[in-house]
Write a protein that holds these residues in place. Structure first.
Motif, PDB file in Angstrom:
ATOM      1  N   ASP A  42       6.406 -58.527 -20.495  1.00  0.00           N
ATOM      2  CA  ASP A  42       5.885 -57.157 -20.632  1.00  0.00           C
ATOM      3  C   ASP A  42       6.236 -56.521 -21.982  1.00  0.00           C
ATOM      4  O   ASP A  42       5.902 -55.366 -22.234  1.00  0.00           O
ATOM      5  CB  ASP A  42       6.379 -56.266 -19.492  1.00  0.00           C
ATOM      6  CG  ASP A  42       7.902 -56.128 -19.449  1.00  0.00           C
ATOM      7  OD1 ASP A  42       8.580 -56.648 -20.365  1.00  0.00           O
ATOM      8  OD2 ASP A  42       8.415 -55.518 -18.496  1.00  0.00           O
ATOM      9  N   GLY A  43       6.921 -57.267 -22.848  1.00  0.00           N
ATOM     10  CA  GLY A  43       7.277 -56.767 -24.162  1.00  0.00           C
ATOM     11  C   GLY A  43       8.661 -56.170 -24.255  1.00  0.00           C
ATOM     12  O   GLY A  43       9.131 -55.857 -25.352  1.00  0.00           O
ATOM     13  N   SER A  44       9.332 -56.008 -23.126  1.00  0.00           N
ATOM     14  CA  SER A  44      10.671 -55.413 -23.132  1.00  0.00           C
ATOM     15  C   SER A  44      11.714 -56.434 -23.579  1.00  0.00           C
ATOM     16  O   SER A  44      11.485 -57.646 -23.544  1.00  0.00           O
ATOM     17  CB  SER A  44      11.027 -54.879 -21.748  1.00  0.00           C
ATOM     18  OG  SER A  44      11.109 -55.946 -20.808  1.00  0.00           O
ATOM     19  N   LEU A  45      12.866 -55.927 -23.986  1.00  0.00           N
ATOM     20  CA  LEU A  45      13.964 -56.779 -24.434  1.00  0.00           C
ATOM     21  C   LEU A  45      15.271 -56.126 -24.034  1.00  0.00           C
ATOM     22  O   LEU A  45      15.433 -54.911 -24.156  1.00  0.00           O
ATOM     23  CB  LEU A  45      13.898 -56.968 -25.958  1.00  0.00           C
ATOM     24  CG  LEU A  45      14.918 -57.898 -26.622  1.00  0.00           C
ATOM     25  CD1 LEU A  45      14.309 -58.578 -27.841  1.00  0.00           C
ATOM     26  CD2 LEU A  45      16.177 -57.131 -27.063  1.00  0.00           C
ATOM     27  N   ALA A 256      14.045 -53.045 -31.594  1.00  0.00           N
ATOM     28  CA  ALA A 256      13.497 -54.347 -31.989  1.00  0.00           C
ATOM     29  C   ALA A 256      12.021 -54.219 -32.364  1.00  0.00           C
ATOM     30  O   ALA A 256      11.565 -54.796 -33.357  1.00  0.00           O
ATOM     31  CB  ALA A 256      13.671 -55.359 -30.866  1.00  0.00           C
ATOM     32  N   ALA A 257      11.280 -53.433 -31.590  1.00  0.00           N
ATOM     33  CA  ALA A 257       9.839 -53.283 -31.860  1.00  0.00           C
ATOM     34  C   ALA A 257       9.587 -52.575 -33.181  1.00  0.00           C
ATOM     35  O   ALA A 257       8.649 -52.921 -33.908  1.00  0.00           O
ATOM     36  CB  ALA A 257       9.179 -52.516 -30.719  1.00  0.00           C
ATOM     37  N   LEU A 258      10.427 -51.600 -33.527  1.00  0.00           N
ATOM     38  CA  LEU A 258      10.279 -50.928 -34.821  1.00  0.00           C
ATOM     39  C   LEU A 258      10.463 -51.919 -35.968  1.00  0.00           C
ATOM     40  O   LEU A 258       9.798 -51.824 -37.006  1.00  0.00           O
ATOM     41  CB  LEU A 258      11.285 -49.785 -34.944  1.00  0.00           C
ATOM     42  CG  LEU A 258      10.934 -48.509 -34.173  1.00  0.00           C
ATOM     43  CD1 LEU A 258      12.137 -47.574 -34.084  1.00  0.00           C
ATOM     44  CD2 LEU A 258       9.754 -47.787 -34.823  1.00  0.00           C
ATOM     45  N   GLY A 259      11.341 -52.887 -35.766  1.00  0.00           N
ATOM     46  CA  GLY A 259      11.503 -53.932 -36.768  1.00  0.00           C
ATOM     47  C   GLY A 259      10.346 -54.903 -36.795  1.00  0.00           C
ATOM     48  O   GLY A 259       9.850 -55.295 -37.861  1.00  0.00           O
ATOM     49  N   MET A 260       9.877 -55.301 -35.622  1.00  0.00           N
ATOM     50  CA  MET A 260       8.773 -56.266 -35.523  1.00  0.00           C
ATOM     51  C   MET A 260       7.484 -55.694 -36.095  1.00  0.00           C
ATOM     52  O   MET A 260       6.647 -56.431 -36.639  1.00  0.00           O
ATOM     53  CB  MET A 260       8.551 -56.652 -34.060  1.00  0.00           C
ATOM     54  CG  MET A 260       9.763 -57.245 -33.384  1.00  0.00           C
ATOM     55  SD  MET A 260       9.920 -59.008 -33.670  1.00  0.00           S
ATOM     56  CE  MET A 260       9.115 -59.627 -32.223  1.00  0.00           C
ATOM     57  N   ASP A 268       1.601 -57.632 -32.860  1.00  0.00           N
ATOM     58  CA  ASP A 268       1.174 -57.639 -31.459  1.00  0.00           C
ATOM     59  C   ASP A 268       2.373 -57.521 -30.523  1.00  0.00           C
ATOM     60  O   ASP A 268       2.292 -56.886 -29.467  1.00  0.00           O
ATOM     61  CB  ASP A 268       0.391 -58.908 -31.143  1.00  0.00           C
ATOM     62  CG  ASP A 268      -1.012 -58.893 -31.746  1.00  0.00           C
ATOM     63  OD1 ASP A 268      -1.442 -57.813 -32.204  1.00  0.00           O
ATOM     64  OD2 ASP A 268      -1.663 -59.955 -31.761  1.00  0.00           O
ATOM     65  N   ALA A 269       3.488 -58.143 -30.909  1.00  0.00           N
ATOM     66  CA  ALA A 269       4.703 -58.046 -30.093  1.00  0.00           C
ATOM     67  C   ALA A 269       5.198 -56.602 -30.052  1.00  0.00           C
ATOM     68  O   ALA A 269       5.636 -56.114 -29.001  1.00  0.00           O
ATOM     69  CB  ALA A 269       5.780 -58.967 -30.651  1.00  0.00           C
ATOM     70  N   ALA A 270       5.122 -55.924 -31.178  1.00  0.00           N
ATOM     71  CA  ALA A 270       5.534 -54.516 -31.230  1.00  0.00           C
ATOM     72  C   ALA A 270       4.631 -53.652 -30.349  1.00  0.00           C
ATOM     73  O   ALA A 270       5.100 -52.736 -29.659  1.00  0.00           O
ATOM     74  CB  ALA A 270       5.502 -54.018 -32.670  1.00  0.00           C
ATOM     75  N   LEU A 271       3.341 -53.957 -30.336  1.00  0.00           N
ATOM     76  CA  LEU A 271       2.405 -53.195 -29.510  1.00  0.00           C
ATOM     77  C   LEU A 271       2.675 -53.422 -28.023  1.00  0.00           C
ATOM     78  O   LEU A 271       2.607 -52.484 -27.218  1.00  0.00           O
ATOM     79  CB  LEU A 271       0.968 -53.587 -29.853  1.00  0.00           C
ATOM     80  CG  LEU A 271      -0.140 -52.840 -29.113  1.00  0.00           C
ATOM     81  CD1 LEU A 271      -0.016 -51.332 -29.327  1.00  0.00           C
ATOM     82  CD2 LEU A 271      -1.503 -53.332 -29.583  1.00  0.00           C
ATOM     83  N   ARG A 272       3.008 -54.660 -27.631  1.00  0.00           N
ATOM     84  CA  ARG A 272       3.363 -54.927 -26.229  1.00  0.00           C
ATOM     85  C   ARG A 272       4.607 -54.135 -25.837  1.00  0.00           C
ATOM     86  O   ARG A 272       4.684 -53.571 -24.738  1.00  0.00           O
ATOM     87  CB  ARG A 272       3.608 -56.421 -26.008  1.00  0.00           C
ATOM     88  CG  ARG A 272       2.358 -57.255 -25.916  1.00  0.00           C
ATOM     89  CD  ARG A 272       2.631 -58.621 -25.282  1.00  0.00           C
ATOM     90  NE  ARG A 272       3.664 -59.383 -26.004  1.00  0.00           N
ATOM     91  CZ  ARG A 272       3.423 -60.130 -27.072  1.00  0.00           C
ATOM     92  NH1 ARG A 272       2.184 -60.215 -27.559  1.00  0.00           N
ATOM     93  NH2 ARG A 272       4.396 -60.805 -27.654  1.00  0.00           N
TER      94      ARG A 272
END
Length: 522
Positions: A42-45, A256-260, A268-272
């Protein structure tokens, strides 16, 4: 990799600089790939918070008092963890371990004297908390008097702070011989009885243990306490210790998403991740720090708002508006942004985070963002630094504030403030340049040993004109990495200023810094 044609375009670049740039690219790719592999569908970490002496001592005390043989193995593991940690611990934590394992060698005054200080937020309340804990560990001279115990209260704090404060109230009353009120014990029982999906109240191990210690102290039904212990034992780490919190899922996901988002091929990973975060936005428009945590805060909310705005998706407009409204509502009458409640003390890092999350060209919020920027300018110290907050690194508040200043300088709406902002920006930059260590890195405070997280924050604070210092810092980060992971001392603090560690955050902050440096080279 950087080709020779890149070097040909800039004949002043040395071979060492070309190699460092290539190493930075490789490390960015390795970190982003690692984060991608660690992420859920789901994109979470999430990442495990490491064991800490503080909670481990309290958990061992709780198990000792329960006197159930079924907990002996778990308690033996805690003891082994504490013995292993003793030699490298600071004097405060050494004393905590000594009180538990060898009380005759422990010093109550020593422990309280060496209680870590230095961050101004709620200092007096924390001293009361630690005093009550030391008294429970056997420091009878720190017991509360009846008059003192009556002064201990709770309410209008973050959810877990209310639980800890209520637990301290119960312990203080018990220590002073005052009858404990049913309202207090009912409050603690309700929290422990509704722990949420992690089995621990708000995912907050410290608060959950404190509630059980207080309930146990006043003779609450044994099975109730035993059931609460079983919930905690599910989070005992392999090394035998216990963490501060069970989850940092929201914070890990958004950072992590802000970095990705700035990594080629990882958008796409950041958008997920952003879509996942939108799905767990709380009804009040904010976000909490982890899975199943109901208490929202300005820090997570500002980062989440910054991410979902950057994704530029039309269907995120509703969540964006709700998050904006949340941050405006929590703002302390426009004078700055606190972490949890509108009537709490505003904090620089939270205020800067809120500025960075807003569109500074939006006239709708110009008045409030102007007041936030004015607050940052007023809170800057003469040497260019700001107060530390949830990060032990002074560069954290500096980088977030300077990012806010640069954002304002890029908007014509803030033109009347340009001169003041430029002066403040220059003061902080000059401070960081003077604080850089000979190894290229920065420490949590000027003069302290370099670490990767503080170095990353400092790199992020510096503008392109300081490319040479930025790349010296990148060299330190590369040297702090191994097999695509970055290693650092803990940066986060809670209860402030006691450090706790979630290892993936070193990777995340390094990724931010690598993105910043490599953008200069493109």
């Amino acid at each position: 990799m950087i080709s020779t044609t890149s070097q040909d375009r800039d004949p002043d670049r040395t071979a060492a600089q070309v190699i460092l740039c290539a190493e930075a690219n490789q490390l960015r790719q390795a970190i982003s790939t690692h984060l991608l592999h660690r992420s859920n569908e789901d994109g979470s970490l999430d990442d495990q918070c490491e064991s800490r002496i503080f909670e481990s001592v309290l958990m061992s005390l709780l198990l000792d008092r329960t006197k159930h043989t079924q907990f002996r193995l778990a308690n033996n593991k805690i003891t082994r963890f504490l013995i292993a940690e003793h030699s490298g611990a600071d004097r405060f934590h050494k004393n905590l371990i000594d009180f538990l394992i060898s009380p005759k060698s422990a010093s109550a005054n020593g422990a309280f004297t060496h209680f870590p200080r230095g961050l101004q937020f709620t200092q007096s309340r924390k001293e009361i908390v630690f005093r009550s804990i030391l008294a429970e560990l056997g420091a009878q001279e720190l017991n509360f008097s009846a008059s003192e115990a009556l002064m201990v209260g709770y309410g209008n704090q973050a959810n877990w702070v209310n639980i800890v404060s209520c637990a301290v109230r119960v312990l203080a009353h018990a220590q002073s011989g005052i009858v404990v009120g049913k309202r207090d014990t009912d409050y603690l029982r309700a929290a422990v009885s509704t722990p949420g999906p992690t089995g621990v109240y708000e995912g907050h191990v410290f608060a959950h243990i404190m509630a059980l210690l207080a309930l146990q102290r006043v003779g609450t039904a044994e099975q109730f306490v035993v059931d609460g212990i079983h919930a905690l034992l599910r989070h005992q780490r392999e090394d035998g210790g216990f963490p501060f919190v069970t989850t940092m899922k929201t914070f890990c996901t958004v950072t992590a998403a802000l970095g990705m988002l700035q990594c080629p091929g990882k958008e796409d990973a950041a958008l997920r991740a952003a879509s996942y975060l939108v799905s767990v936005q709380q009804p009040d428009g904010g976000w909490g720090y982890g899975f199943g945590v109901a208490q929202t805060d300005a820090d997570d909310t500002a980062y989440c708002l910054e991410l979902i705005r950057s994704c530029n998706q039309r269907h995120f407009q509703g969540p964006i508006r709700r998050a904006e409204a949340y941050l405006v509502s929590i703002s302390a009458h426009g004078a700055g942004v606190p972490t949890f409640k509108a009537d709490h003390t505003p904090e620089v890092a939270m205020t800067a985070g809120a500025v960075n999350a807003f569109d500074l060209n939006d006239v709708k919020y110009h008045r409030v963002t102007t007041s936030w920027l004015q607050s940052l300018l007023e809170r800057q110290k003469d040497d260019g630094t700001f107060e530390r907050s949830w990060s032990l690194s002074e560069a954290n508040a500096i980088f977030r504030s300077l990012k806010a200043f640069r954002g304002a300088l890029s908007s014509r709406l803030f033109q009347p403030m340009y001169d003041r902002i430029r002066m403040a920006h220059s003061a902080s930059v000059q401070y960081l340049l003077a604080a850089q260590n000979s190894d290229g890195g920065w420490g949590q405070l000027a003069g302290s040993a370099s670490d990767a997280i503080s170095t990353a924050y400092s790199i992020l604070a510096l503008p392109p004109e300081n490319a040479a210092q930025i790349w010296q810092g990148i060299s330190f980060i590369v040297q702090s990495s191994d097999s695509g992971r970055v290693y650092s001392i803990p940066d986060q603090a809670g209860p402030r200023p006691i450090p706790w560690n979630v290892p993936v955050l070193a990777d995340v902050t390094a990724l931010w810094a690598l993105n910043h440096a490599l953008a200069l080279d493109s």
